[in-house]
Design a protein around this motif. Structure first.
Motif, mmCIF file in Angstrom:
data_model
loop_
_atom_site.group_PDB
_atom_site.id
_atom_site.type_symbol
_atom_site.label_atom_id
_atom_site.label_comp_id
_atom_site.label_asym_id
_atom_site.label_seq_id
_atom_site.Cartn_x
_atom_site.Cartn_y
_atom_site.Cartn_z
ATOM 1 N N GLN A 5 -14.034 -9.486 10.344
ATOM 2 C CA GLN A 5 -13.723 -8.944 11.616
ATOM 3 C C GLN A 5 -14.666 -8.239 12.070
ATOM 4 O O GLN A 5 -15.183 -8.056 13.062
ATOM 5 C CB GLN A 5 -12.438 -8.151 11.536
ATOM 6 N N LYS B 57 0.632 -9.333 15.343
ATOM 7 C CA LYS B 57 0.366 -8.131 16.186
ATOM 8 C C LYS B 57 -0.777 -7.259 15.237
ATOM 9 O O LYS B 57 -0.726 -7.616 14.039
ATOM 10 C CB LYS B 57 1.520 -7.323 16.376
ATOM 11 N N SER B 58 -1.348 -6.405 16.042
ATOM 12 C CA SER B 58 -2.486 -5.422 15.145
ATOM 13 C C SER B 58 -1.877 -4.800 14.132
ATOM 14 O O SER B 58 -0.473 -4.313 14.484
ATOM 15 C CB SER B 58 -2.952 -4.764 16.111
ATOM 16 N N GLY B 59 -2.364 -4.842 13.243
ATOM 17 C CA GLY B 59 -1.676 -4.160 11.776
ATOM 18 C C GLY B 59 -0.346 -4.794 11.119
ATOM 19 O O GLY B 59 -0.159 -4.258 10.214
ATOM 20 N N SER B 60 -0.345 -6.183 11.408
ATOM 21 C CA SER B 60 0.675 -7.029 10.846
ATOM 22 C C SER B 60 0.394 -7.428 9.539
ATOM 23 O O SER B 60 1.067 -7.965 8.875
ATOM 24 C CB SER B 60 1.109 -7.991 11.766
ATOM 25 N N GLY B 61 -0.904 -7.255 9.117
ATOM 26 C CA GLY B 61 -1.479 -7.694 7.738
ATOM 27 C C GLY B 61 -2.152 -9.097 7.814
ATOM 28 O O GLY B 61 -2.386 -9.559 6.539
ATOM 29 N N LYS B 62 -2.847 -9.421 8.891
ATOM 30 C CA LYS B 62 -3.584 -10.657 8.953
ATOM 31 C C LYS B 62 -4.791 -10.627 8.015
ATOM 32 O O LYS B 62 -5.037 -11.336 7.051
ATOM 33 C CB LYS B 62 -3.910 -10.955 10.406
ATOM 34 N N SER B 63 -5.682 -9.544 8.145
ATOM 35 C CA SER B 63 -6.622 -9.250 7.460
ATOM 36 C C SER B 63 -6.415 -8.981 5.908
ATOM 37 O O SER B 63 -7.216 -9.511 5.008
ATOM 38 C CB SER B 63 -7.611 -8.137 7.765
ATOM 39 N N THR B 64 -5.278 -8.486 5.698
ATOM 40 C CA THR B 64 -4.878 -8.201 4.445
ATOM 41 C C THR B 64 -4.587 -9.596 3.478
ATOM 42 O O THR B 64 -5.226 -9.681 2.621
ATOM 43 C CB THR B 64 -3.746 -7.375 4.170
ATOM 44 N N PRO C 138 2.200 -5.230 3.995
ATOM 45 C CA PRO C 138 1.797 -5.914 4.936
ATOM 46 C C PRO C 138 2.001 -7.257 4.695
ATOM 47 O O PRO C 138 2.174 -8.386 5.487
ATOM 48 C CB PRO C 138 0.316 -5.461 5.227
ATOM 49 N N PHE D 87 0.890 -1.328 -0.015
ATOM 50 C CA PHE D 87 0.186 0.130 -0.073
ATOM 51 C C PHE D 87 0.986 1.257 -0.004
ATOM 52 O O PHE D 87 1.846 1.289 0.665
ATOM 53 C CB PHE D 87 -0.649 0.003 1.339
ATOM 54 N N ARG E 132 -12.810 -1.587 4.472
ATOM 55 C CA ARG E 132 -12.614 -0.133 4.689
ATOM 56 C C ARG E 132 -13.482 0.382 5.928
ATOM 57 O O ARG E 132 -14.580 -0.174 6.066
ATOM 58 C CB ARG E 132 -12.933 0.748 3.528
ATOM 59 N N GLU F 187 -11.142 -13.480 13.401
ATOM 60 C CA GLU F 187 -11.306 -13.134 14.898
ATOM 61 C C GLU F 187 -13.066 -13.645 14.811
ATOM 62 O O GLU F 187 -13.564 -12.654 15.127
ATOM 63 C CB GLU F 187 -10.904 -11.765 15.356
ATOM 64 N N ILE G 31 4.149 0.638 2.363
ATOM 65 C CA ILE G 31 4.074 -0.446 3.281
ATOM 66 C C ILE G 31 3.822 -1.666 2.644
ATOM 67 O O ILE G 31 2.978 -2.006 1.704
ATOM 68 C CB ILE G 31 3.214 -0.153 4.362
#
Ligand SMILES: Nc1ncnc2c1ncn2[C@@H]1O[C@H](COP(=O)(O)OP(=O)(O)OP(=O)(O)O)[C@@H](O)[C@H]1O
Ligand SMILES: [Mg+2]
Lengths: 254, 479
Positions: A90, A39-46, A20, A11, B477, A168, A18
């Protein structure tokens, strides 16, 4: 059988980019229950969104039962999402003005199943996630967070997908209901040969999965338990690990 | 839950906003429908005007239309001359008689009683018509004007009867001898009952009565009445469409000339020209052939032409307004749907993420737009059916005010007919204009609503196609 090859998603935020998901490769056999922590923001959802064809990778490919997503036109990707994927978001992402049962019926409707049959199937699915009967017809924006989460799980199971991607899925559930959902997922992978990739919100669920991945700074590593000792092996880190992954992919293909 | 049910549900998601949208749409759609109704009504009227007076010229004795009281009467020979003019399709001679009613007191002993001879025919029409008495009672009671007009005519009558101080006066009845089965404007007579007179150039002893006149006197086909003590049989009844027009009767030309004791003399000639384009040139040719000192040729169309052209502009205005209102409705739909698509970006992403096809989502939005339009049309049609009459007459009165003022007074179709019988010289145009009735007819409303739906589909298609560009990743988003 799912094979992820050198997957990259980057992105641009401002003038820096970045990544992820940065050159991630792994393979999952059918019926595997796997987890990804990080960790949060580590790219799991991505990463999940790339596997579920919600998003397109910057480079790399996902191959599902021999079908490469990279070359598919949009129409085929829609079909893939409808038929092969069950996504638990999520943030649930239910349609707020529809009832629980109508939400679960949506993917079944898109698959072209007749109305009576899909209503029955939706009812059964809501039973499976233990949503009490009196709440089936209630609008989902009048349900509690945990109830909404279970409707979202039921919707993901609606078309009996090959691959369930659950972000999650027990985050809003009490311990007992959470246990039940974990058992439900385990039985699906065991009895229905469904491949499940889950982002657990606590260590408890992660420990119950067959394979455990960790996402860190865009790189995926797998934890293996040997004789009670937890080890971490990075994928695609150097030739030996990559060769090992490739070998295991090759070994499972048969 | 089908796509349609979902669309209906979505249309009512925010009830206050839906009400506002429907109200705005109803105004645009209502206006469009009202304009269409007005347009249709006016178009029908214009056609009627053109059909009735398009090719007719009226020939009157020179000066006969003015207040001077007329010059030399027209003759049968002049009719022959007129018929020989190129492009003239037919010439119908008429002979007008003004019938006074024999009073009740003298009806028993009507022998030897002199018929009332009003000075100058009384009415502002000017040209005197031969007077006669009849057993018939006029179907229309004279208004103030009629009484004043008639006072001169019956002055002698009041005096002779003595005992009768103030006899109720009714309008004179116009008897017109006609050379063919047409009314005094050249339009074919609408015979309701019975038959025509057969040979209009021979004395037949038969008459055609206006419906109200026949009713008033209790006459039906086969009944008899008298004119100047001569018996006439009712051959049929006709309907001219106006109350004044129906207070009249038609005789054969020969009978009328015989009653007036003026054989070969005509009050006027109705000349029909073979086509619209030739009317102007034929008028000039007729004037040359007959001599402007002998005959006045008036174009029946003249005064109505102005009316027709003003109606035509009303037609144009209402058509433009209809298209504009329709386009407005389409743009409202377009903007509202663009707004809704933007607002539901994330939700559209969800639908795509769980496998909805682009066309399913597009259809859902088009249907939602149609639900809103259906509601707007229902309210709009109700508004239009109440408002269209008012809108049409407002449009026409504002546009015809100038036209009506421009119409020369005294040049009415009545020509030599005494005031009142043909509705007065001036009322012809006005009556035609105000008789445009804009009734919201179901087929017109249905056609209008079909057009509204067509425009709505086009308006909704753009935003519906926009949904195809929304990617499923929108679900991740934040809102
Ligand atoms: N469309 C985007 N544009 C820019 N950056 C993005 C976009 N989507 C995600 N990111 C960034 O990518 C990184 C990974 O996001 P992601 O949602 O995958 O994290 P996550 O591991 O799921 O976190 P969490 O556990 O909080 O859900 C984050 O830093 C996020 O800000
Ligand atoms: Mg996440």
């Amino acid at each position: 059988m799912i094979v992820v090859k050198d997957l990259v998603r980057q992105f641009k935020s401002g003038d820096r980019t970045i990544k992820p998901v940065n050159r991630v490769s792994f393979g999952l056999e059918r019926g595997t229950l796997a987890s990804i922590v990080g960790k949060s923001g580590s790219g799991k959802s991505t990463l999940l969104s790339l596997l579920g064809a919600l998003d397109k990778p910057t480079s790399g490919d996902v191959v599902v039962d021999g079908m490469s997503l990279a070359g598919l036109p949009d129409g085929k990707l829609t079909e893939y999402r409808r038929r092969d994927i069950g996504f638990v978001f999520q943030q649930f992402n239910l349609i707020p003005n529809l009832s629980a049962v109508d939400n679960v019926m949506l993917p079944i409707e898109f698959a072209g199943v007749r109305k009576v049959a899909r209503r029955q199937r939706a009812g059964e699915l809501l039973e499976q996630v233990q949503l009490s009967q009196d709440k089936h017809g209630r609008r989902v924006n009048r349900l509690s967070g945990g109830e909404q989460q279970r409707v979202a799980i039921a919707r993901a199971l609606a078309n009996e997908p090959k691959l369930i991607l659950a972000d999650e899925p027990t985050g809003n559930l009490d311990e007992q209901t959470g246990e039940h959902i974990v058992e439900l997922l385990k039985s699906l992978s065991r009895d229905h040969n469904t491949t499940i990739l889950v982002v657990p919100h606590d260590r408890g669920l992660a420990n119950k999965t067959d394979r455990r991945f960790r996402l860190q700074q865009g790189r995926l590593s797998e934890e293996t338990v040997r004789g009670g000792v937890r080890e971490t092996s990075l994928d695609s880190e150097g030739v030996p690990a990559q060769a090992g992954t490739a070998a295991s992919v090759g070994g499972c293909a048969g | 839950m089908s796509v349609l049910a979902r669309s209906v549900g979505n249309a009512f998601r925010n009830k206050i906003r839906t009400a506002a949208i429907v109200a705005v749409l109803a105004v645009a759609i209502g206006l469009a429908l009202a304009m269409l109704v007005a347009n249709q009504a006016v178009a029908a009227k214009v056609q009627e005007l053109n059909a009735s007076v398009g090719t007719v010229l009226t020939v009157n004795p020179a000066g006969g239309q003015g207040f001077e009281g007329g010059g030399e009467p027209l003759t049968q020979e002049q009719a022959a001359t007129a018929a020989a003019v190129p492009n003239v399709a037919s010439v119908v001679g008429t002979k007008a008689l003004r019938l006074g009613t024999e009073t009740a007191t003298t009806s028993g002993t009507n022998a030897g009683r002199t018929p009332p001879t009003g000075p100058g025919g009384g009415g502002p029409g000017g040209q005197s018509a031969a007077a006669a008495t009849t057993s018939l009672q006029a179907a229309i009671d004279a208004g103030t004007l009629g009484n004043r007009n008639g006072a001169g005519g019956t002055g002698t009558n009041t005096g002779t009867t003595g005992t009768q101080t103030a006899p109720a006066f009714s309008l004179p009845i116009t008897a017109t001898g006609i050379g063919a089965e047409v009314d005094s404007t050249g339009k074919a007579l609408t015979i309701i009952d019975g038959t025509g007179l057969g040979d209009y150039s021979a004395t037949t002893g038969k008459a055609l009565l206006g419906t109200t006149l026949a009713e008033k006197n209790g006459l039906t086909v086969g009944s008899t009445f008298t004119i100047n003590s001569q018996a006439f049989t009712v051959a049929g009844t006709f309907d001219s469409g106006t109350a004044f027009g129906n207070n009249a009767l038609y005789l054969s030309l020969a009978d009328a000339q015989h009653l007036a004791a003026l054989p070969g003399e005509l009050s006027s000639m109705i000349v029909t020209v073979d086509s619209m384009e030739n009317v102007e040139s034929t008028k000039t040719a007729l004037e040359n052939a007959l001599g402007t000192d002998k005959a006045d040729v008036t174009q029946g169309q003249r005064n109505l032409e102005t009316a027709a052209s003003s109606l035509n502009s009303v037609k144009g205005i209402s058509l433009i307004a209809f298209v504009a209102a329709l386009a407005t409705a389409g743009i409202i739909i377009l903007l509202i749907m663009v707004m809704l698509v933007r607002e539901r970006r994330r939700e559209i992403g969800v639908l795509k993420a769980i496998g909805a096809r682009n066309r399913t989502i597009g259809l859902q939005f088009v249907l939602e737009a149609l639900v809103l339009v259906a509601l707007g049309s229902t309210v709009g049609a109700a508004v239009a059916s109440f408002a269209s009459g008012g809108i049409a007459s407002a449009l026409i009165s504002s546009n015809s005010a100038t036209a009506a003022a421009a119409t020369p007074r005294g040049a009415g179709m009545g020509g030599g007919f005494p005031g009142g019988a043909q509705g007065g010289p001036f009322s012809g145009t006005t009556q035609l204009l105000t008789s445009v009735s804009a009734n919201a007819s179901p087929p017109v409303i249905a056609a209008g609503i079909a057009a509204v739906f067509g425009v709505a589909i086009i308006g909704a298609l753009v935003p519906a196609l926009l949904t195809a560009r929304i990617r499923p990743i929108e679900v991740l988003r934040g809102e």
